[in-house]
Motif scaffolding. Structure first.
Motif, PDB file in Angstrom:
ATOM      1  N   PHE A  79       0.869  -1.174   0.000  1.00 54.29           N
ATOM      2  CA  PHE A  79       0.000   0.000   0.000  1.00 54.29           C
ATOM      3  C   PHE A  79       0.907   1.224   0.000  1.00 54.29           C
ATOM      4  O   PHE A  79       1.858   1.295   0.761  1.00 54.29           O
ATOM      5  N   SER A  80       0.597   2.196  -0.855  1.00 57.37           N
ATOM      6  CA  SER A  80       1.426   3.392  -0.976  1.00 57.37           C
ATOM      7  C   SER A  80       0.749   4.583  -0.297  1.00 57.37           C
ATOM      8  O   SER A  80      -0.310   5.027  -0.732  1.00 57.37           O
ATOM      9  N   PHE A  81       1.379   5.086   0.760  1.00 53.48           N
ATOM     10  CA  PHE A  81       0.863   6.284   1.411  1.00 53.48           C
ATOM     11  C   PHE A  81       1.075   7.522   0.544  1.00 53.48           C
ATOM     12  O   PHE A  81       0.327   8.490   0.654  1.00 53.48           O
ATOM     13  N   ILE A  82       2.080   7.491  -0.311  1.00 50.17           N
ATOM     14  CA  ILE A  82       2.284   8.598  -1.254  1.00 50.17           C
ATOM     15  C   ILE A  82       1.064   8.700  -2.169  1.00 50.17           C
ATOM     16  O   ILE A  82       0.572   9.788  -2.442  1.00 50.17           O
ATOM     17  N   SER A 135       4.900   8.883  -8.144  1.00 47.46           N
ATOM     18  CA  SER A 135       4.905   7.419  -8.025  1.00 47.46           C
ATOM     19  C   SER A 135       6.311   6.851  -7.859  1.00 47.46           C
ATOM     20  O   SER A 135       6.472   5.714  -7.424  1.00 47.46           O
ATOM     21  N   SER A 136       7.332   7.611  -8.221  1.00 48.82           N
ATOM     22  CA  SER A 136       8.698   7.114  -8.066  1.00 48.82           C
ATOM     23  C   SER A 136       9.209   7.232  -6.631  1.00 48.82           C
ATOM     24  O   SER A 136      10.261   6.698  -6.307  1.00 48.82           O
ATOM     25  N   ASP A 138       9.310   5.881  -3.355  1.00 44.80           N
ATOM     26  CA  ASP A 138       8.906   4.602  -2.773  1.00 44.80           C
ATOM     27  C   ASP A 138       9.179   4.481  -1.274  1.00 44.80           C
ATOM     28  O   ASP A 138       9.025   3.417  -0.698  1.00 44.80           O
ATOM     29  N   PHE A 139       9.540   5.582  -0.614  1.00 54.53           N
ATOM     30  CA  PHE A 139       9.858   5.475   0.806  1.00 54.53           C
ATOM     31  C   PHE A 139       8.609   5.389   1.689  1.00 54.53           C
ATOM     32  O   PHE A 139       8.726   5.101   2.863  1.00 54.53           O
ATOM     33  N   MET A 140       7.437   5.624   1.135  1.00 61.30           N
ATOM     34  CA  MET A 140       6.216   5.533   1.934  1.00 61.30           C
ATOM     35  C   MET A 140       5.355   4.344   1.516  1.00 61.30           C
ATOM     36  O   MET A 140       4.153   4.363   1.644  1.00 61.30           O
ATOM     37  N   ILE A 141       5.992   3.300   1.022  1.00 62.01           N
ATOM     38  CA  ILE A 141       5.279   2.097   0.627  1.00 62.01           C
ATOM     39  C   ILE A 141       5.334   1.100   1.779  1.00 62.01           C
ATOM     40  O   ILE A 141       6.392   0.853   2.346  1.00 62.01           O
ATOM     41  N   VAL A 142       4.187   0.561   2.116  1.00 54.20           N
ATOM     42  CA  VAL A 142       4.089  -0.405   3.204  1.00 54.20           C
ATOM     43  C   VAL A 142       3.784  -1.768   2.602  1.00 54.20           C
ATOM     44  O   VAL A 142       2.821  -1.926   1.847  1.00 54.20           O
TER      45      VAL A 142
END
Length: 181
Positions: A79-82, A135-136, A138-142
């Motif tokens: 899941f992406s918080f971004i 979308s690039s 990726d540091f907020m992807i869980v």
């Protein structure tokens, strides 16, 4: 509204039962399920047009995110918080672009479409470039654990009960929904 959503699902699945396993079908119906159940709960009463637009965008994004989590886990594993944060601000932009395109289409019936099509192209290219840049990140992807169909059904039933059947306050529902995310 849930009855109409269910009827639409039955009609679509009667033509092709395998759509039940199609990610587009699942995400579309999960989003609408969340919108029907939660937008009213998540909408914050505000004054001012900008505040109302932001509140509405936040409510829509939260409702769709809460309801699509199990499908994101099953099909993508993350899941992406971004994406969540970007949707809050980009949803009003989508509305603006959509209205701009409709008005432009009507105007092109009267004048030469070249100028308007160039403007639309510039706006859509800028929007596409912004989406690619966001979308690039990726540091907020869980990462999510994969779940099966039983887990998805249990989660959706829990959402339904949370939205409709429990006699709890709006803020408790909001807190529980955020915890589910």
């Amino acid at each position: 509204s849930l009855n109409k959503l269910g009827l639409a699902g039955i009609i679509i699945l009667s033509f092709n039962p395998f759509d039940l396993f199609n990610i587009g079908f699942c995400l579309s119906f999960a989003c609408l399920f969340g919108i029907i159940l939660f937008v009213g709960i998540f909408t914050i009463r505000t004054k001012g047009k900008s505040a109302k637009m932001l509140s509405s965008s936040l409510a829509m994004t939260t409702a769709t995110s809460v309801s699509t989590i199990p499908f994101m886990a099953k099909y993508f594993g993350y899941f992406s918080f971004i994406g969540f944060i970007a949707n809050i601000f980009l949803l009003p932009v989508f509305v603006f672009i959509f209205n701009f395109i409709i008005i432009s289409a009507i105007i092109t019936l009267i004048i030469e479409p070249t100028i308007l099509l160039s403007l639309i192209n510039i706006v859509l290219n800028a929007f596409t470039n912004l989406s690619v840049a966001v979308s690039s990140l990726d540091f907020m992807i869980v990462d999510l654990c994969k779940i099966g169909i039983v887990g998805i059904i249990a989660y959706m039933v829990l959402l339904y009960l949370l939205a409709n059947k429990f006699f709890i306050t709006k803020y408790t529902k909001l807190a529980l929904s955020i915890i589910l995310v």
